[in-house]
Design a protein around this motif. Structure first.
Motif, PDB file in Angstrom:
ATOM      1  N   ARG A 153       0.814  -1.216   0.000  1.00  0.00           N
ATOM      2  CA  ARG A 153       0.000   0.000   0.000  1.00  0.00           C
ATOM      3  C   ARG A 153       0.852   1.274   0.000  1.00  0.00           C
ATOM      4  NH1 ARG A 153      -5.472  -0.942   1.334  1.00  0.00           N
ATOM      5  NH2 ARG A 153      -5.906  -3.114   0.843  1.00  0.00           N
ATOM      6  N   HIS A 179      -5.487   5.629  -4.238  1.00  0.00           N
ATOM      7  CA  HIS A 179      -6.543   5.441  -3.251  1.00  0.00           C
ATOM      8  C   HIS A 179      -7.700   6.407  -3.501  1.00  0.00           C
ATOM      9  CE1 HIS A 179      -2.915   3.872  -1.171  1.00  0.00           C
ATOM     10  NE2 HIS A 179      -3.759   2.976  -0.704  1.00  0.00           N
ATOM     11  N   ASP A 180      -8.888   5.957  -3.180  1.00  0.00           N
ATOM     12  CA  ASP A 180     -10.050   6.831  -3.210  1.00  0.00           C
ATOM     13  C   ASP A 180      -9.889   7.855  -2.087  1.00  0.00           C
ATOM     14  OD1 ASP A 180     -12.598   8.017  -2.958  1.00  0.00           O
ATOM     15  OD2 ASP A 180     -13.575   6.229  -3.774  1.00  0.00           O
ATOM     16  N   ASP A 183     -12.431   7.673   1.118  1.00  0.00           N
ATOM     17  CA  ASP A 183     -12.423   6.678   2.191  1.00  0.00           C
ATOM     18  C   ASP A 183     -11.148   5.854   2.267  1.00  0.00           C
ATOM     19  OD1 ASP A 183     -12.667   5.139  -0.081  1.00  0.00           O
ATOM     20  OD2 ASP A 183     -14.688   4.408   0.369  1.00  0.00           O
ATOM     21  N   ARG A 185     -10.024   3.747   0.102  1.00  0.00           N
ATOM     22  CA  ARG A 185     -10.110   2.445  -0.568  1.00  0.00           C
ATOM     23  C   ARG A 185      -9.113   2.386  -1.722  1.00  0.00           C
ATOM     24  NH1 ARG A 185     -13.363   0.775  -4.867  1.00  0.00           N
ATOM     25  NH2 ARG A 185     -14.394   2.810  -4.856  1.00  0.00           N
ATOM     26  N   ARG A 319      -9.733  -6.118  -0.703  1.00  0.00           N
ATOM     27  CA  ARG A 319     -11.028  -5.490  -0.455  1.00  0.00           C
ATOM     28  C   ARG A 319     -11.766  -6.158   0.715  1.00  0.00           C
ATOM     29  NH1 ARG A 319     -12.066  -2.153  -4.741  1.00  0.00           N
ATOM     30  NH2 ARG A 319     -10.949  -2.564  -6.670  1.00  0.00           N
ATOM     31  N   ALA A 321     -14.505  -6.472   3.536  1.00  0.00           N
ATOM     32  CA  ALA A 321     -15.855  -5.903   3.527  1.00  0.00           C
ATOM     33  C   ALA A 321     -16.686  -6.537   4.627  1.00  0.00           C
ATOM     34  CB  ALA A 321     -16.524  -6.133   2.170  1.00  0.00           C
ATOM     35  N   HIS A 333     -20.511  -3.053   3.000  1.00  0.00           N
ATOM     36  CA  HIS A 333     -19.690  -1.851   3.164  1.00  0.00           C
ATOM     37  C   HIS A 333     -18.229  -2.273   3.109  1.00  0.00           C
ATOM     38  CE1 HIS A 333     -18.189   1.948   4.677  1.00  0.00           C
ATOM     39  NE2 HIS A 333     -17.668   1.360   5.736  1.00  0.00           N
ATOM     40  N   GLU A 334     -17.451  -1.656   2.192  1.00  0.00           N
ATOM     41  CA  GLU A 334     -16.015  -1.920   2.141  1.00  0.00           C
ATOM     42  C   GLU A 334     -15.330  -1.232   3.305  1.00  0.00           C
ATOM     43  OE1 GLU A 334     -14.017  -1.296  -1.495  1.00  0.00           O
ATOM     44  OE2 GLU A 334     -15.373  -2.573  -2.662  1.00  0.00           O
ATOM     45  N   SER A 336     -12.073   0.198   5.623  1.00  0.00           N
ATOM     46  CA  SER A 336     -10.715   0.728   5.619  1.00  0.00           C
ATOM     47  C   SER A 336      -9.801  -0.294   6.306  1.00  0.00           C
ATOM     48  CB  SER A 336     -10.669   2.059   6.376  1.00  0.00           C
ATOM     49  OG  SER A 336     -10.875   1.839   7.761  1.00  0.00           O
TER      50      SER A 336
END
Length: 426
Positions: A153, A179-180, A183, A185, A319, A321, A333-334, A336
């Motif tokens: 990451r 990353h988004d 949030d 992601r 991912r 979730a 819901h994904e 963090s």
């Protein structure tokens, strides 16, 4: 092995050859379990261990079935990275072409979605299966910038013989995760790869800078969309009594009336207008707005269904979730990385944990209770109906299923939380 790492500074052609030879001897020693005077960088050493554990052949390419044309087009169309291609092209392609490299964009599962750059290098990449639709995760091709950045990451440079597979040793690659910004992601990876003798070490800094620019562009677009939704929702909310929210299609809040504004509301993947149970507010009514939804909060007394089951799915390294199921249906819901760690501990310790216990589990420091309480407060914004406190735990009567990866070593591989590290080694 020694802890003295090999330096990856500015290289001349002679230094590239010398470094390659040193790395080759270190790699061979690592494969044989021997000690050497120098050690690979920590990110490379950890990746080699994962590749060994995955059974990757260190001597030859392994080819997985690439995506079909239909699958590739579907992923491209649904990826947030598609809208960033002009930025990648303008920020990277001039340098990539000049240096005889290629630019690659992969999704959050390590699948190559786009590939541009020097035609001769693209043909070289074809011989390794490094083409559109290919799976470039560590489990398939061992240590490489794309797959290793997905796990670490963070931006990663993989130089020549730092690649786990011998047939990749003529390559050097630099990749940065995307990353988004809403949030955190993981959306995917942007990478520059090519022959080692044409690779300049500043490419990693360039790739990282372009990735940060791309995330900033996504952030600005998000704020602009919320501003437009807020403007269209304001007159609607002004006429309403009670509690209501205007949220975008992903649940991010633009405006509210009658209640404290949350950052985000967890919506189903495919919401429809009409009655809807939401984990934070109970029964609600959903109505369409330009660019989002109007949520009217409230249900007649006694009509609110209670959730009955929670599935915590940590089987995917990329991912994690959580899915909550109740009489009114289910929603996902994904998570963090930090919230995935918290829920893993709570599922692993169903009797509950105090703030001090969780601080020890997550940070190895029982004194970090303020941080723990802040994280639980944020997590309860999405899961208030299934989480209890004093001690922190899943609520009574909720059936919790914990889905783990087949190999313990793949459990939240980026995590350094002591409880997760212990579970991986166990």
């Amino acid at each position: 092995m020694s802890d003295r790492p090999i330096d990856m500074g500015i290289w001349s052609a002679q230094e590239i050859r010398a470094t390659t030879r040193r790395l080759a001897s270190v790699r061979e020693a690592a494969l044989c379990g021997e000690r050497t005077a120098t050690a690979p960088r920590a990110v490379i050493c950890e990746s080699w261990r994962r590749a060994l554990g995955s059974g990757v052949d260190p001597d030859r390419d392994r080819r997985e079935r690439p995506l079909t044309v239909e699958e590739l087009e579907h992923r491209r169309h649904s990826s947030q990275l598609a809208s960033l291609l002009p930025l990648f092209n303008s920020g990277l392609l001039p340098a990539v072409d000049a240096a005889q490299q290629i630019m690659v964009v992969a999704d959050g599962e390590g699948r190559v979605l786009w590939r541009e750059g020097c035609a001769a290098v693209r043909r070289m990449a074809d011989r390794h299966g490094f083409d559109k639709g290919a799976d470039w995760t560590e489990d398939v091709v061992g240590t490489n910038a794309i797959g290793t950045a997905l796990v670490a990451r963070r931006p990663v440079l993989v130089h020549t013989t730092e690649h786990f597979v011998r047939t990749h040793h003529q390559w050097t690659c630099a990749a940065a995760p995307l990353h988004d910004p809403r949030d955190g992601r993981l959306l995917g990876i942007v990478d520059v790869s090519g022959p080692a003798h044409t690779f300049h070490p500043t490419v990693l800094s360039l790739v990282t800078a372009v990735a940060r620019l791309a995330e900033g562009e996504l952030r600005e677009r998000h704020h602009g969309a919320l501003d437009r939704l807020r403007a269209s929702a304001a007159p609607v909310l002004a006429r309403l009594g009670g509690q209501a929210l205007a949220v975008d299609k992903d649940g991010w809040t633009a405006a509210v009336t009658g209640l404290a504004p949350p950052d985000r509301v967890a919506l189903p993947k495919s919401p429809e207008a009409g009655p809807l149970w939401l984990p934070r507010y109970g029964m609600c009514t959903l109505e369409p707005l330009p660019g989002g939804w109007l949520i009217r909060v409230g249900a007649p007394p006694g009509d609110e269904p209670r959730p009955s089951r929670v599935l915590l799915d940590l089987s995917s390294r990329a991912r994690p979730a959580v899915t909550v199921t109740g009489p009114a249906g289910s929603w996902s819901h994904e998570l963090s990385p930090r919230h995935a760690e918290v829920l893993f501990v709570l599922a692993h310790r169903p009797q509950g944990r105090s703030a001090a216990d969780l601080a020890q589990d997550l940070f190895g420091d029982r004194g970090r209770t303020v941080t723990v309480r802040a994280e639980l407060s944020r997590l309860r914004r999405h899961l208030a109906s299934v989480l209890a406190h004093r001690p922190y735990r899943f609520a009574d009567g909720v059936d919790v299923e914990l889905r783990l990866p087949p190999r313990p070593v793949d459990l939240l591989p980026h995590s350094t939380a002591p409880a997760v590290v212990a579970a991986r080694s166990g």
